[in-house]
Motif scaffolding. Structure first.
Motif, PDB file in Angstrom:
ATOM      1  N   SER A   1       2.488  -0.166   9.211  1.00 48.12           N
ATOM      2  CA  SER A   1       3.747  -0.391   8.297  1.00 48.12           C
ATOM      3  C   SER A   1       3.639  -1.822   7.669  1.00 48.12           C
ATOM      4  CB  SER A   1       4.911  -0.178   9.141  1.00 48.12           C
ATOM      5  OG  SER A   1       5.206  -1.119   9.912  1.00 48.12           O
ATOM      6  N   ASP A   2       4.646  -1.966   6.688  1.00 50.20           N
ATOM      7  CA  ASP A   2       4.822  -3.272   6.121  1.00 50.20           C
ATOM      8  C   ASP A   2       5.125  -4.195   7.096  1.00 50.20           C
ATOM      9  OD1 ASP A   2       3.796  -2.494   3.904  1.00 50.20           O
ATOM     10  OD2 ASP A   2       5.994  -2.087   2.929  1.00 50.20           O
ATOM     11  N   ASP A   3       6.390  -3.682   7.831  1.00 47.63           N
ATOM     12  CA  ASP A   3       6.702  -4.628   9.154  1.00 47.63           C
ATOM     13  C   ASP A   3       5.595  -5.068  10.226  1.00 47.63           C
ATOM     14  OD1 ASP A   3       9.097  -4.676   7.789  1.00 47.63           O
ATOM     15  OD2 ASP A   3      10.010  -3.078   9.221  1.00 47.63           O
ATOM     16  N   ASP A   4       4.751  -3.990  10.555  1.00 49.90           N
ATOM     17  CA  ASP A   4       3.901  -4.377  11.340  1.00 49.90           C
ATOM     18  C   ASP A   4       2.786  -5.294  10.858  1.00 49.90           C
ATOM     19  OD1 ASP A   4       5.031  -2.836  13.598  1.00 49.90           O
ATOM     20  OD2 ASP A   4       3.426  -1.345  13.208  1.00 49.90           O
ATOM     21  N   TYR A   5       2.465  -5.077   9.491  1.00 54.69           N
ATOM     22  CA  TYR A   5       1.569  -6.038   9.032  1.00 54.69           C
ATOM     23  C   TYR A   5       1.974  -7.541   8.938  1.00 54.69           C
ATOM     24  CZ  TYR A   5      -1.540  -8.041   5.457  1.00 54.69           C
ATOM     25  OH  TYR A   5      -2.734  -8.722   5.003  1.00 54.69           O
ATOM     26  N   ARG A   6       3.189  -7.728   8.481  1.00 56.92           N
ATOM     27  CA  ARG A   6       3.779  -8.947   8.517  1.00 56.92           C
ATOM     28  C   ARG A   6       3.835  -9.445  10.040  1.00 56.92           C
ATOM     29  NH1 ARG A   6       6.724  -6.643   4.114  1.00 56.92           N
ATOM     30  NH2 ARG A   6       8.258  -5.612   5.517  1.00 56.92           N
ATOM     31  N   THR A   7       4.499  -8.659  10.776  1.00 58.26           N
ATOM     32  CA  THR A   7       4.479  -9.251  12.324  1.00 58.26           C
ATOM     33  C   THR A   7       3.047  -9.941  12.770  1.00 58.26           C
ATOM     34  OG1 THR A   7       6.229  -7.616  12.836  1.00 58.26           O
ATOM     35  CG2 THR A   7       4.839  -8.605  14.616  1.00 58.26           C
TER      36      THR A   7
END
Length: 130
Positions: free
Chosen positions: A109-115
């Motif tokens: 997910s975009d959130d997981d990638y950013r994290t």
């Protein structure tokens, strides 16, 4: 659970080999692609290419040999701009690179990638400050 260093090394090797596979149809290396893309983004002289690629130039001295190869293929004109063949090659390779990048983060997910990116940045900052 394997440590961070193991995963970083393993991922690096997979990224390198997968990128090499994506570029092999054009007989290019990753550095060739980076030079071609740097020119497509506006660099026109060997010095501008080297400046834009400074983190990679340190290990290789200069991107001039890669630039010379792209010129020999007829992809870069004497003025440093991409030729028609060079623009076509860039578009072909860019499509392969985009597919490679999409595959590498498939299912994340975009959130997981950013994290993940923030976590790696923090790890680097911790070690740089040491």
């Amino acid at each position: 659970m394997k440590p961070l260093g193991w995963w970083l090394r393993h991922l690096h090797e997979l990224l390198e080999s997968s990128m090499a596979h994506a570029l092999e149809a054009e007989s290019l290396t990753r550095r060739h692609w980076q030079v071609l893309n740097t020119i497509a983004l506006g660099a026109r002289t060997p010095e501008q290419v080297d400046a834009a690629m400074a983190p990679f130039v340190a290990g290789e001295g200069s991107m001039a040999p890669k630039l010379a190869d792209l010129r020999a293929r007829g992809w870069v004109a004497e003025d440093g701009a991409l030729t028609t063949d060079g623009r076509e090659a860039h578009a072909r390779v860019e499509g392969r690179v985009k597919a490679f990048r999409a595959k590498s983060i498939e299912g994340i997910s975009d959130d997981d990638y950013r994290t993940t990116i923030r976590t790696l940045e923090r790890c680097a900052a911790n070690l740089e400050a040491a």
